[in-house]
Design a protein around this motif. Structure first.
Motif, PDB file in Angstrom:
ATOM      1  N   THR A 207       0.798  -1.233   0.000  1.00 55.84           N
ATOM      2  CA  THR A 207       0.000   0.000   0.000  1.00 55.84           C
ATOM      3  C   THR A 207       0.830   1.283   0.000  1.00 55.84           C
ATOM      4  O   THR A 207       0.322   2.322  -0.401  1.00 55.84           O
ATOM      5  CB  THR A 207      -0.881   0.034   1.269  1.00 55.84           C
ATOM      6  OG1 THR A 207       0.001   0.044   2.417  1.00 55.84           O
ATOM      7  CG2 THR A 207      -1.813  -1.168   1.329  1.00 55.84           C
ATOM      8  N   SER A 208       2.074   1.205   0.532  1.00 56.13           N
ATOM      9  CA  SER A 208       2.769   2.490   0.676  1.00 56.13           C
ATOM     10  C   SER A 208       4.285   2.332   0.714  1.00 56.13           C
ATOM     11  O   SER A 208       4.794   1.402   1.354  1.00 56.13           O
ATOM     12  CB  SER A 208       2.327   3.157   1.985  1.00 56.13           C
ATOM     13  OG  SER A 208       3.197   4.230   2.308  1.00 56.13           O
ATOM     14  N   ARG A 210       6.085   3.988   2.456  1.00 53.26           N
ATOM     15  CA  ARG A 210       6.584   4.364   3.788  1.00 53.26           C
ATOM     16  C   ARG A 210       7.089   3.140   4.553  1.00 53.26           C
ATOM     17  O   ARG A 210       7.787   3.273   5.550  1.00 53.26           O
ATOM     18  CB  ARG A 210       5.478   5.067   4.595  1.00 53.26           C
ATOM     19  CG  ARG A 210       5.123   6.453   4.069  1.00 53.26           C
ATOM     20  CD  ARG A 210       3.639   6.612   3.934  1.00 53.26           C
ATOM     21  NE  ARG A 210       2.916   6.775   5.182  1.00 53.26           N
ATOM     22  CZ  ARG A 210       1.649   6.378   5.342  1.00 53.26           C
ATOM     23  NH1 ARG A 210       1.048   5.709   4.360  1.00 53.26           N
ATOM     24  NH2 ARG A 210       1.013   6.598   6.471  1.00 53.26           N
TER      25      ARG A 210
END
Ligand code: APR
Length: 236
Positions: A207-208, A210
């Protein structure tokens, strides 16, 4: 270590997610089913929705992903492995019971298996038995309607201070099966990164960026392998 789980952890058990194909929010308006205003406007529609979700959970078994998280905490201890779930399905507790292991779990979005007073959440909660009809009564303390003991959109998730403290101190943050669309849970990775943690995601659809590491696999596959590696005795 802090582990956050979402609906994807239970997907392999046959429980619909929220935003994926066949998800609960596909073809339904979340705001008309999972908000205090929705309950105010049409309590029976909301109670029917949660009764349908409970019915869908009857006979559902935890999967190896649930078992892996329970085993991880049992091996390393609840002080070192903080389990936080957005799920309300009770499957981590079922996995612990099946394994005969203890479990310390923060259900930040509450539980579908209890109902509570709609007016005062300090009033006694009532467990919902798996095979019992859906309780539509009133609070024994004040006579207000009973509502699902889940955290709806616009409400504050539970144990947030404890979760934020754990995130600021952890050295590993593991996010499993969540789309990262709903705050505050979606911001946990940022808190963990600020504290210097290594952030890992288990999700077939990462999803990311990060996260420092993304394991693009199902929780039911990735978690048993991860936990086996993390709990293997160190070879001298
Ligand atoms: N293993 C791991 N992840 C999976 C699997 C699997 N087998 N199958 C699907 N997923 C992933 C999907 O790729 C998706 O990113 O699980 C995620 C599920 O996302 P959502 O349906 O958005 O569920 P979740 O993130 O838990 O929703 C968060 O939103 O509706 C509210 O309160 C509700 O707690 C819920 C919150």
């Amino acid at each position: 270590m802090v582990v956050l789980s979402g609906a994807g952890l239970s997907a392999a058990s046959g429980v619909p997610t929220f935003r994926g194909a066949g998800g609960w929010w596909r073809g339904r308006e979340a705001m008309s089913l999972a908000t205090p205003e929705a309950f105010e406007d049409d309590p029976d529609l909301v109670l029917d929705f949660y009764a349908e979700r409970r019915k869908g959970l009857l006979g559902v078994q935890p999967n190896p992903g649930h078992a892996a998280l329970v085993s991880l905490q049992a091996s390393l201890g609840a002080a070192r492995v903080v389990l936080v779930t957005q799920n309300v399905d009770g499957l981590l507790q079922a996995a612990a019971a099946a394994l005969g292991l203890p479990l310390s779990l923060t259900e930040m979005h509450g539980s579908i298996w209890t109902v509570r007073c709609a007016d005062d959440e300090r009033h006694p909660r009532i467990p919902v038995e798996r095979d019992a009809p859906d309780p539509r009564g009133v609070c024994g303390r004040c006579g207000a309607r009973l509502r699902p003991d889940v955290v709806w959109f616009g409400e504050m998730p539970r144990q947030m201070q404890r979760i934020q403290q754990a995130l600021s101190r952890c050295s590993v943050f593991l996010s499993v099966g969540t789309s990262g669309q709903v705050y505050p849970a979606a911001g946990f990775v940022d808190l963990a990164r600020q504290g210097g943690a290594r952030c890992i995601e288990v999700n077939p659809e990462p999803t990311s960026p990060r996260f420092h590491q993304a394991l693009a696999a199902g929780a039911e596959v990735a978690l048993p392998a991860l936990v086996a590696a993390w709990t293997a005795p160190c070879s001298a």
